[in-house]
Design a protein around this motif. Structure first.
Motif, PDB file in Angstrom:
ATOM      1  N   ASP A  72       0.515  -1.844   0.056  1.00 39.06           N
ATOM      2  CA  ASP A  72       0.308   0.218  -0.002  1.00 39.06           C
ATOM      3  C   ASP A  72       0.662   1.236   0.084  1.00 39.06           C
ATOM      4  OD1 ASP A  72       0.655  -1.358   2.899  1.00 39.06           O
ATOM      5  OD2 ASP A  72      -0.613   0.475   3.464  1.00 39.06           O
ATOM      6  N   LEU A  73       2.126   1.604   1.301  1.00 39.47           N
ATOM      7  CA  LEU A  73       2.766   2.501   0.958  1.00 39.47           C
ATOM      8  C   LEU A  73       3.859   2.504  -0.291  1.00 39.47           C
ATOM      9  CD1 LEU A  73       4.065   4.745   2.324  1.00 39.47           C
ATOM     10  CD2 LEU A  73       5.699   2.926   2.988  1.00 39.47           C
ATOM     11  N   GLN A  74       3.964   1.573  -1.095  1.00 36.87           N
ATOM     12  CA  GLN A  74       4.610   1.539  -2.348  1.00 36.87           C
ATOM     13  C   GLN A  74       3.878   2.022  -3.581  1.00 36.87           C
ATOM     14  OE1 GLN A  74       5.404  -2.337  -3.534  1.00 36.87           O
ATOM     15  NE2 GLN A  74       6.712  -1.864  -2.221  1.00 36.87           N
ATOM     16  N   LEU A  75       2.505   1.319  -3.621  1.00 31.50           N
ATOM     17  CA  LEU A  75       1.313   2.006  -4.553  1.00 31.50           C
ATOM     18  C   LEU A  75       1.167   3.426  -4.166  1.00 31.50           C
ATOM     19  CD1 LEU A  75      -0.995  -0.603  -4.841  1.00 31.50           C
ATOM     20  CD2 LEU A  75       0.795  -0.278  -6.475  1.00 31.50           C
ATOM     21  N   ARG A  76       1.037   4.271  -2.653  1.00 32.00           N
ATOM     22  CA  ARG A  76       0.276   5.592  -2.685  1.00 32.00           C
ATOM     23  C   ARG A  76       1.881   6.193  -3.156  1.00 32.00           C
ATOM     24  NH1 ARG A  76       0.158   3.899   2.888  1.00 32.00           N
ATOM     25  NH2 ARG A  76       1.249   5.804   3.353  1.00 32.00           N
ATOM     26  N   ALA A  77       3.233   5.995  -2.834  1.00 26.96           N
ATOM     27  CA  ALA A  77       4.263   6.934  -3.287  1.00 26.96           C
ATOM     28  C   ALA A  77       3.929   6.461  -5.457  1.00 26.96           C
ATOM     29  CB  ALA A  77       5.500   6.072  -3.267  1.00 26.96           C
ATOM     30  N   ILE A  78       4.056   6.076  -5.673  1.00 29.98           N
ATOM     31  CA  ILE A  78       3.979   5.719  -6.889  1.00 29.98           C
ATOM     32  C   ILE A  78       2.631   6.178  -7.734  1.00 29.98           C
ATOM     33  CG2 ILE A  78       2.848   3.991  -9.031  1.00 29.98           C
ATOM     34  CD1 ILE A  78       4.278   1.557  -8.107  1.00 29.98           C
ATOM     35  N   SER A  79       1.524   6.340  -7.243  1.00 23.84           N
ATOM     36  CA  SER A  79       0.302   7.436  -7.374  1.00 23.84           C
ATOM     37  C   SER A  79       1.277   8.917  -7.379  1.00 23.84           C
ATOM     38  CB  SER A  79      -0.629   7.451  -6.312  1.00 23.84           C
ATOM     39  OG  SER A  79      -1.883   8.032  -6.269  1.00 23.84           O
ATOM     40  N   VAL A  80       1.566   9.387  -6.116  1.00 21.10           N
ATOM     41  CA  VAL A  80       2.836  10.771  -6.254  1.00 21.10           C
ATOM     42  C   VAL A  80       2.882  11.283  -7.848  1.00 21.10           C
ATOM     43  CG1 VAL A  80       4.347  12.188  -5.085  1.00 21.10           C
ATOM     44  CG2 VAL A  80       2.995  10.341  -3.766  1.00 21.10           C
ATOM     45  N   PHE A  81       3.401  10.337  -8.930  1.00 18.73           N
ATOM     46  CA  PHE A  81       4.092  10.288  -9.799  1.00 18.73           C
ATOM     47  C   PHE A  81       2.935  10.509 -10.981  1.00 18.73           C
ATOM     48  CE2 PHE A  81       7.960   8.686  -7.663  1.00 18.73           C
ATOM     49  CZ  PHE A  81       8.644   9.822  -8.369  1.00 18.73           C
ATOM     50  N   VAL A  82       1.865   9.521 -10.060  1.00 16.87           N
ATOM     51  CA  VAL A  82       0.878   8.938 -11.647  1.00 16.87           C
ATOM     52  C   VAL A  82      -0.035  10.076 -11.671  1.00 16.87           C
ATOM     53  CG1 VAL A  82      -0.948   7.718 -12.189  1.00 16.87           C
ATOM     54  CG2 VAL A  82       1.329   6.532 -11.581  1.00 16.87           C
ATOM     55  N   THR A  83      -0.334  11.068 -10.367  1.00 15.66           N
ATOM     56  CA  THR A  83      -1.078  11.766 -10.878  1.00 15.66           C
ATOM     57  C   THR A  83      -0.860  13.121 -10.520  1.00 15.66           C
ATOM     58  OG1 THR A  83      -1.529  11.626  -8.068  1.00 15.66           O
ATOM     59  CG2 THR A  83      -2.628  10.681  -9.263  1.00 15.66           C
ATOM     60  N   ALA A  84       0.378  13.356 -10.555  1.00 19.43           N
ATOM     61  CA  ALA A  84       1.099  14.895 -10.535  1.00 19.43           C
ATOM     62  C   ALA A  84       0.772  15.886 -12.163  1.00 19.43           C
ATOM     63  CB  ALA A  84       2.473  14.746 -10.511  1.00 19.43           C
ATOM     64  N   SER A  85      -0.139  16.454 -11.589  1.00 19.96           N
ATOM     65  CA  SER A  85      -0.409  18.024 -12.581  1.00 19.96           C
ATOM     66  C   SER A  85       1.008  18.191 -13.686  1.00 19.96           C
ATOM     67  CB  SER A  85      -0.751  18.864 -12.177  1.00 19.96           C
ATOM     68  OG  SER A  85      -0.943  20.029 -12.944  1.00 19.96           O
TER      69      SER A  85
END
Length: 165
Positions: A72-85
């Motif tokens: 879950d932590l790894q995916l939250r970190a990936i999400s920071v990149f994927v959702t970055a404007s």
């Protein structure tokens, strides 16, 4: 610690040579500090090498999701990149290395923790919200079938809620 004073090489060395505990600490800090940053801000912070850090996080996720190790932590970190404007490049890089396929494979494992299932569903949703072509790509990968299976066996309301959003 992830700080602007560290060189990118030092950061990547810390990651590559670090223990699971160090990597977890780095990811916690990364998510806390960079959660709402744009792609440009991420690139500036990582000296135009943010993709290298994303690649390392993604590789660790792909190697460790079957062991349920802080997924879950790894995916939250990936999400920071994927959702970055203005960071659609990061999304494309994640997809090119099989990130979405790994998410779908992980969701097929019945023993995965509910927090990890919820994080994976949120990330799939973030990918789908990036545009029609990404939504179509997920559909072509069979994500609808996988999400329906997850819903059918979901025991926590949060997992069902995230899948239905």
């Amino acid at each position: 610690r992830i700080t602007a004073s560290k060189t990118m090489q030092q950061l990547l060395n810390d990651w590559s040579n670090g223990s699971t505990a160090l990597r977890k600490a780095m990811l916690h800090e990364f998510v806390a500090v960079h959660e709402h940053k744009t792609g440009t801000e991420l690139e500036a912070f990582f000296a135009n090498a943010a993709s290298l850090f994303l690649a390392r996080i993604t590789a660790w996720f792909q190697l460790s999701y079957m062991s349920n190790l802080c997924v879950d932590l790894q995916l939250r970190a990936i999400s920071v990149f994927v959702t970055a404007s203005s960071g659609q490049r990061f999304l494309i890089e994640f997809l090119e290395v099989g990130g979405a396929l790994s998410l779908l494979e992980m969701l097929k494992i019945e023993s995965i923790k509910q927090e990890s299932v919820a994080a994976a569903l949120r990330l799939l949703l973030d990918i789908a919200h990036a545009g029609r072509k990404f939504e179509d790509l997920l559909c072509d990968m069979g994500s609808l079938h996988v999400v329906c299976d997850v819903l059918a066996r979901a025991t926590e309301e949060s997992a069902q809620h995230n899948a239905c959003r």
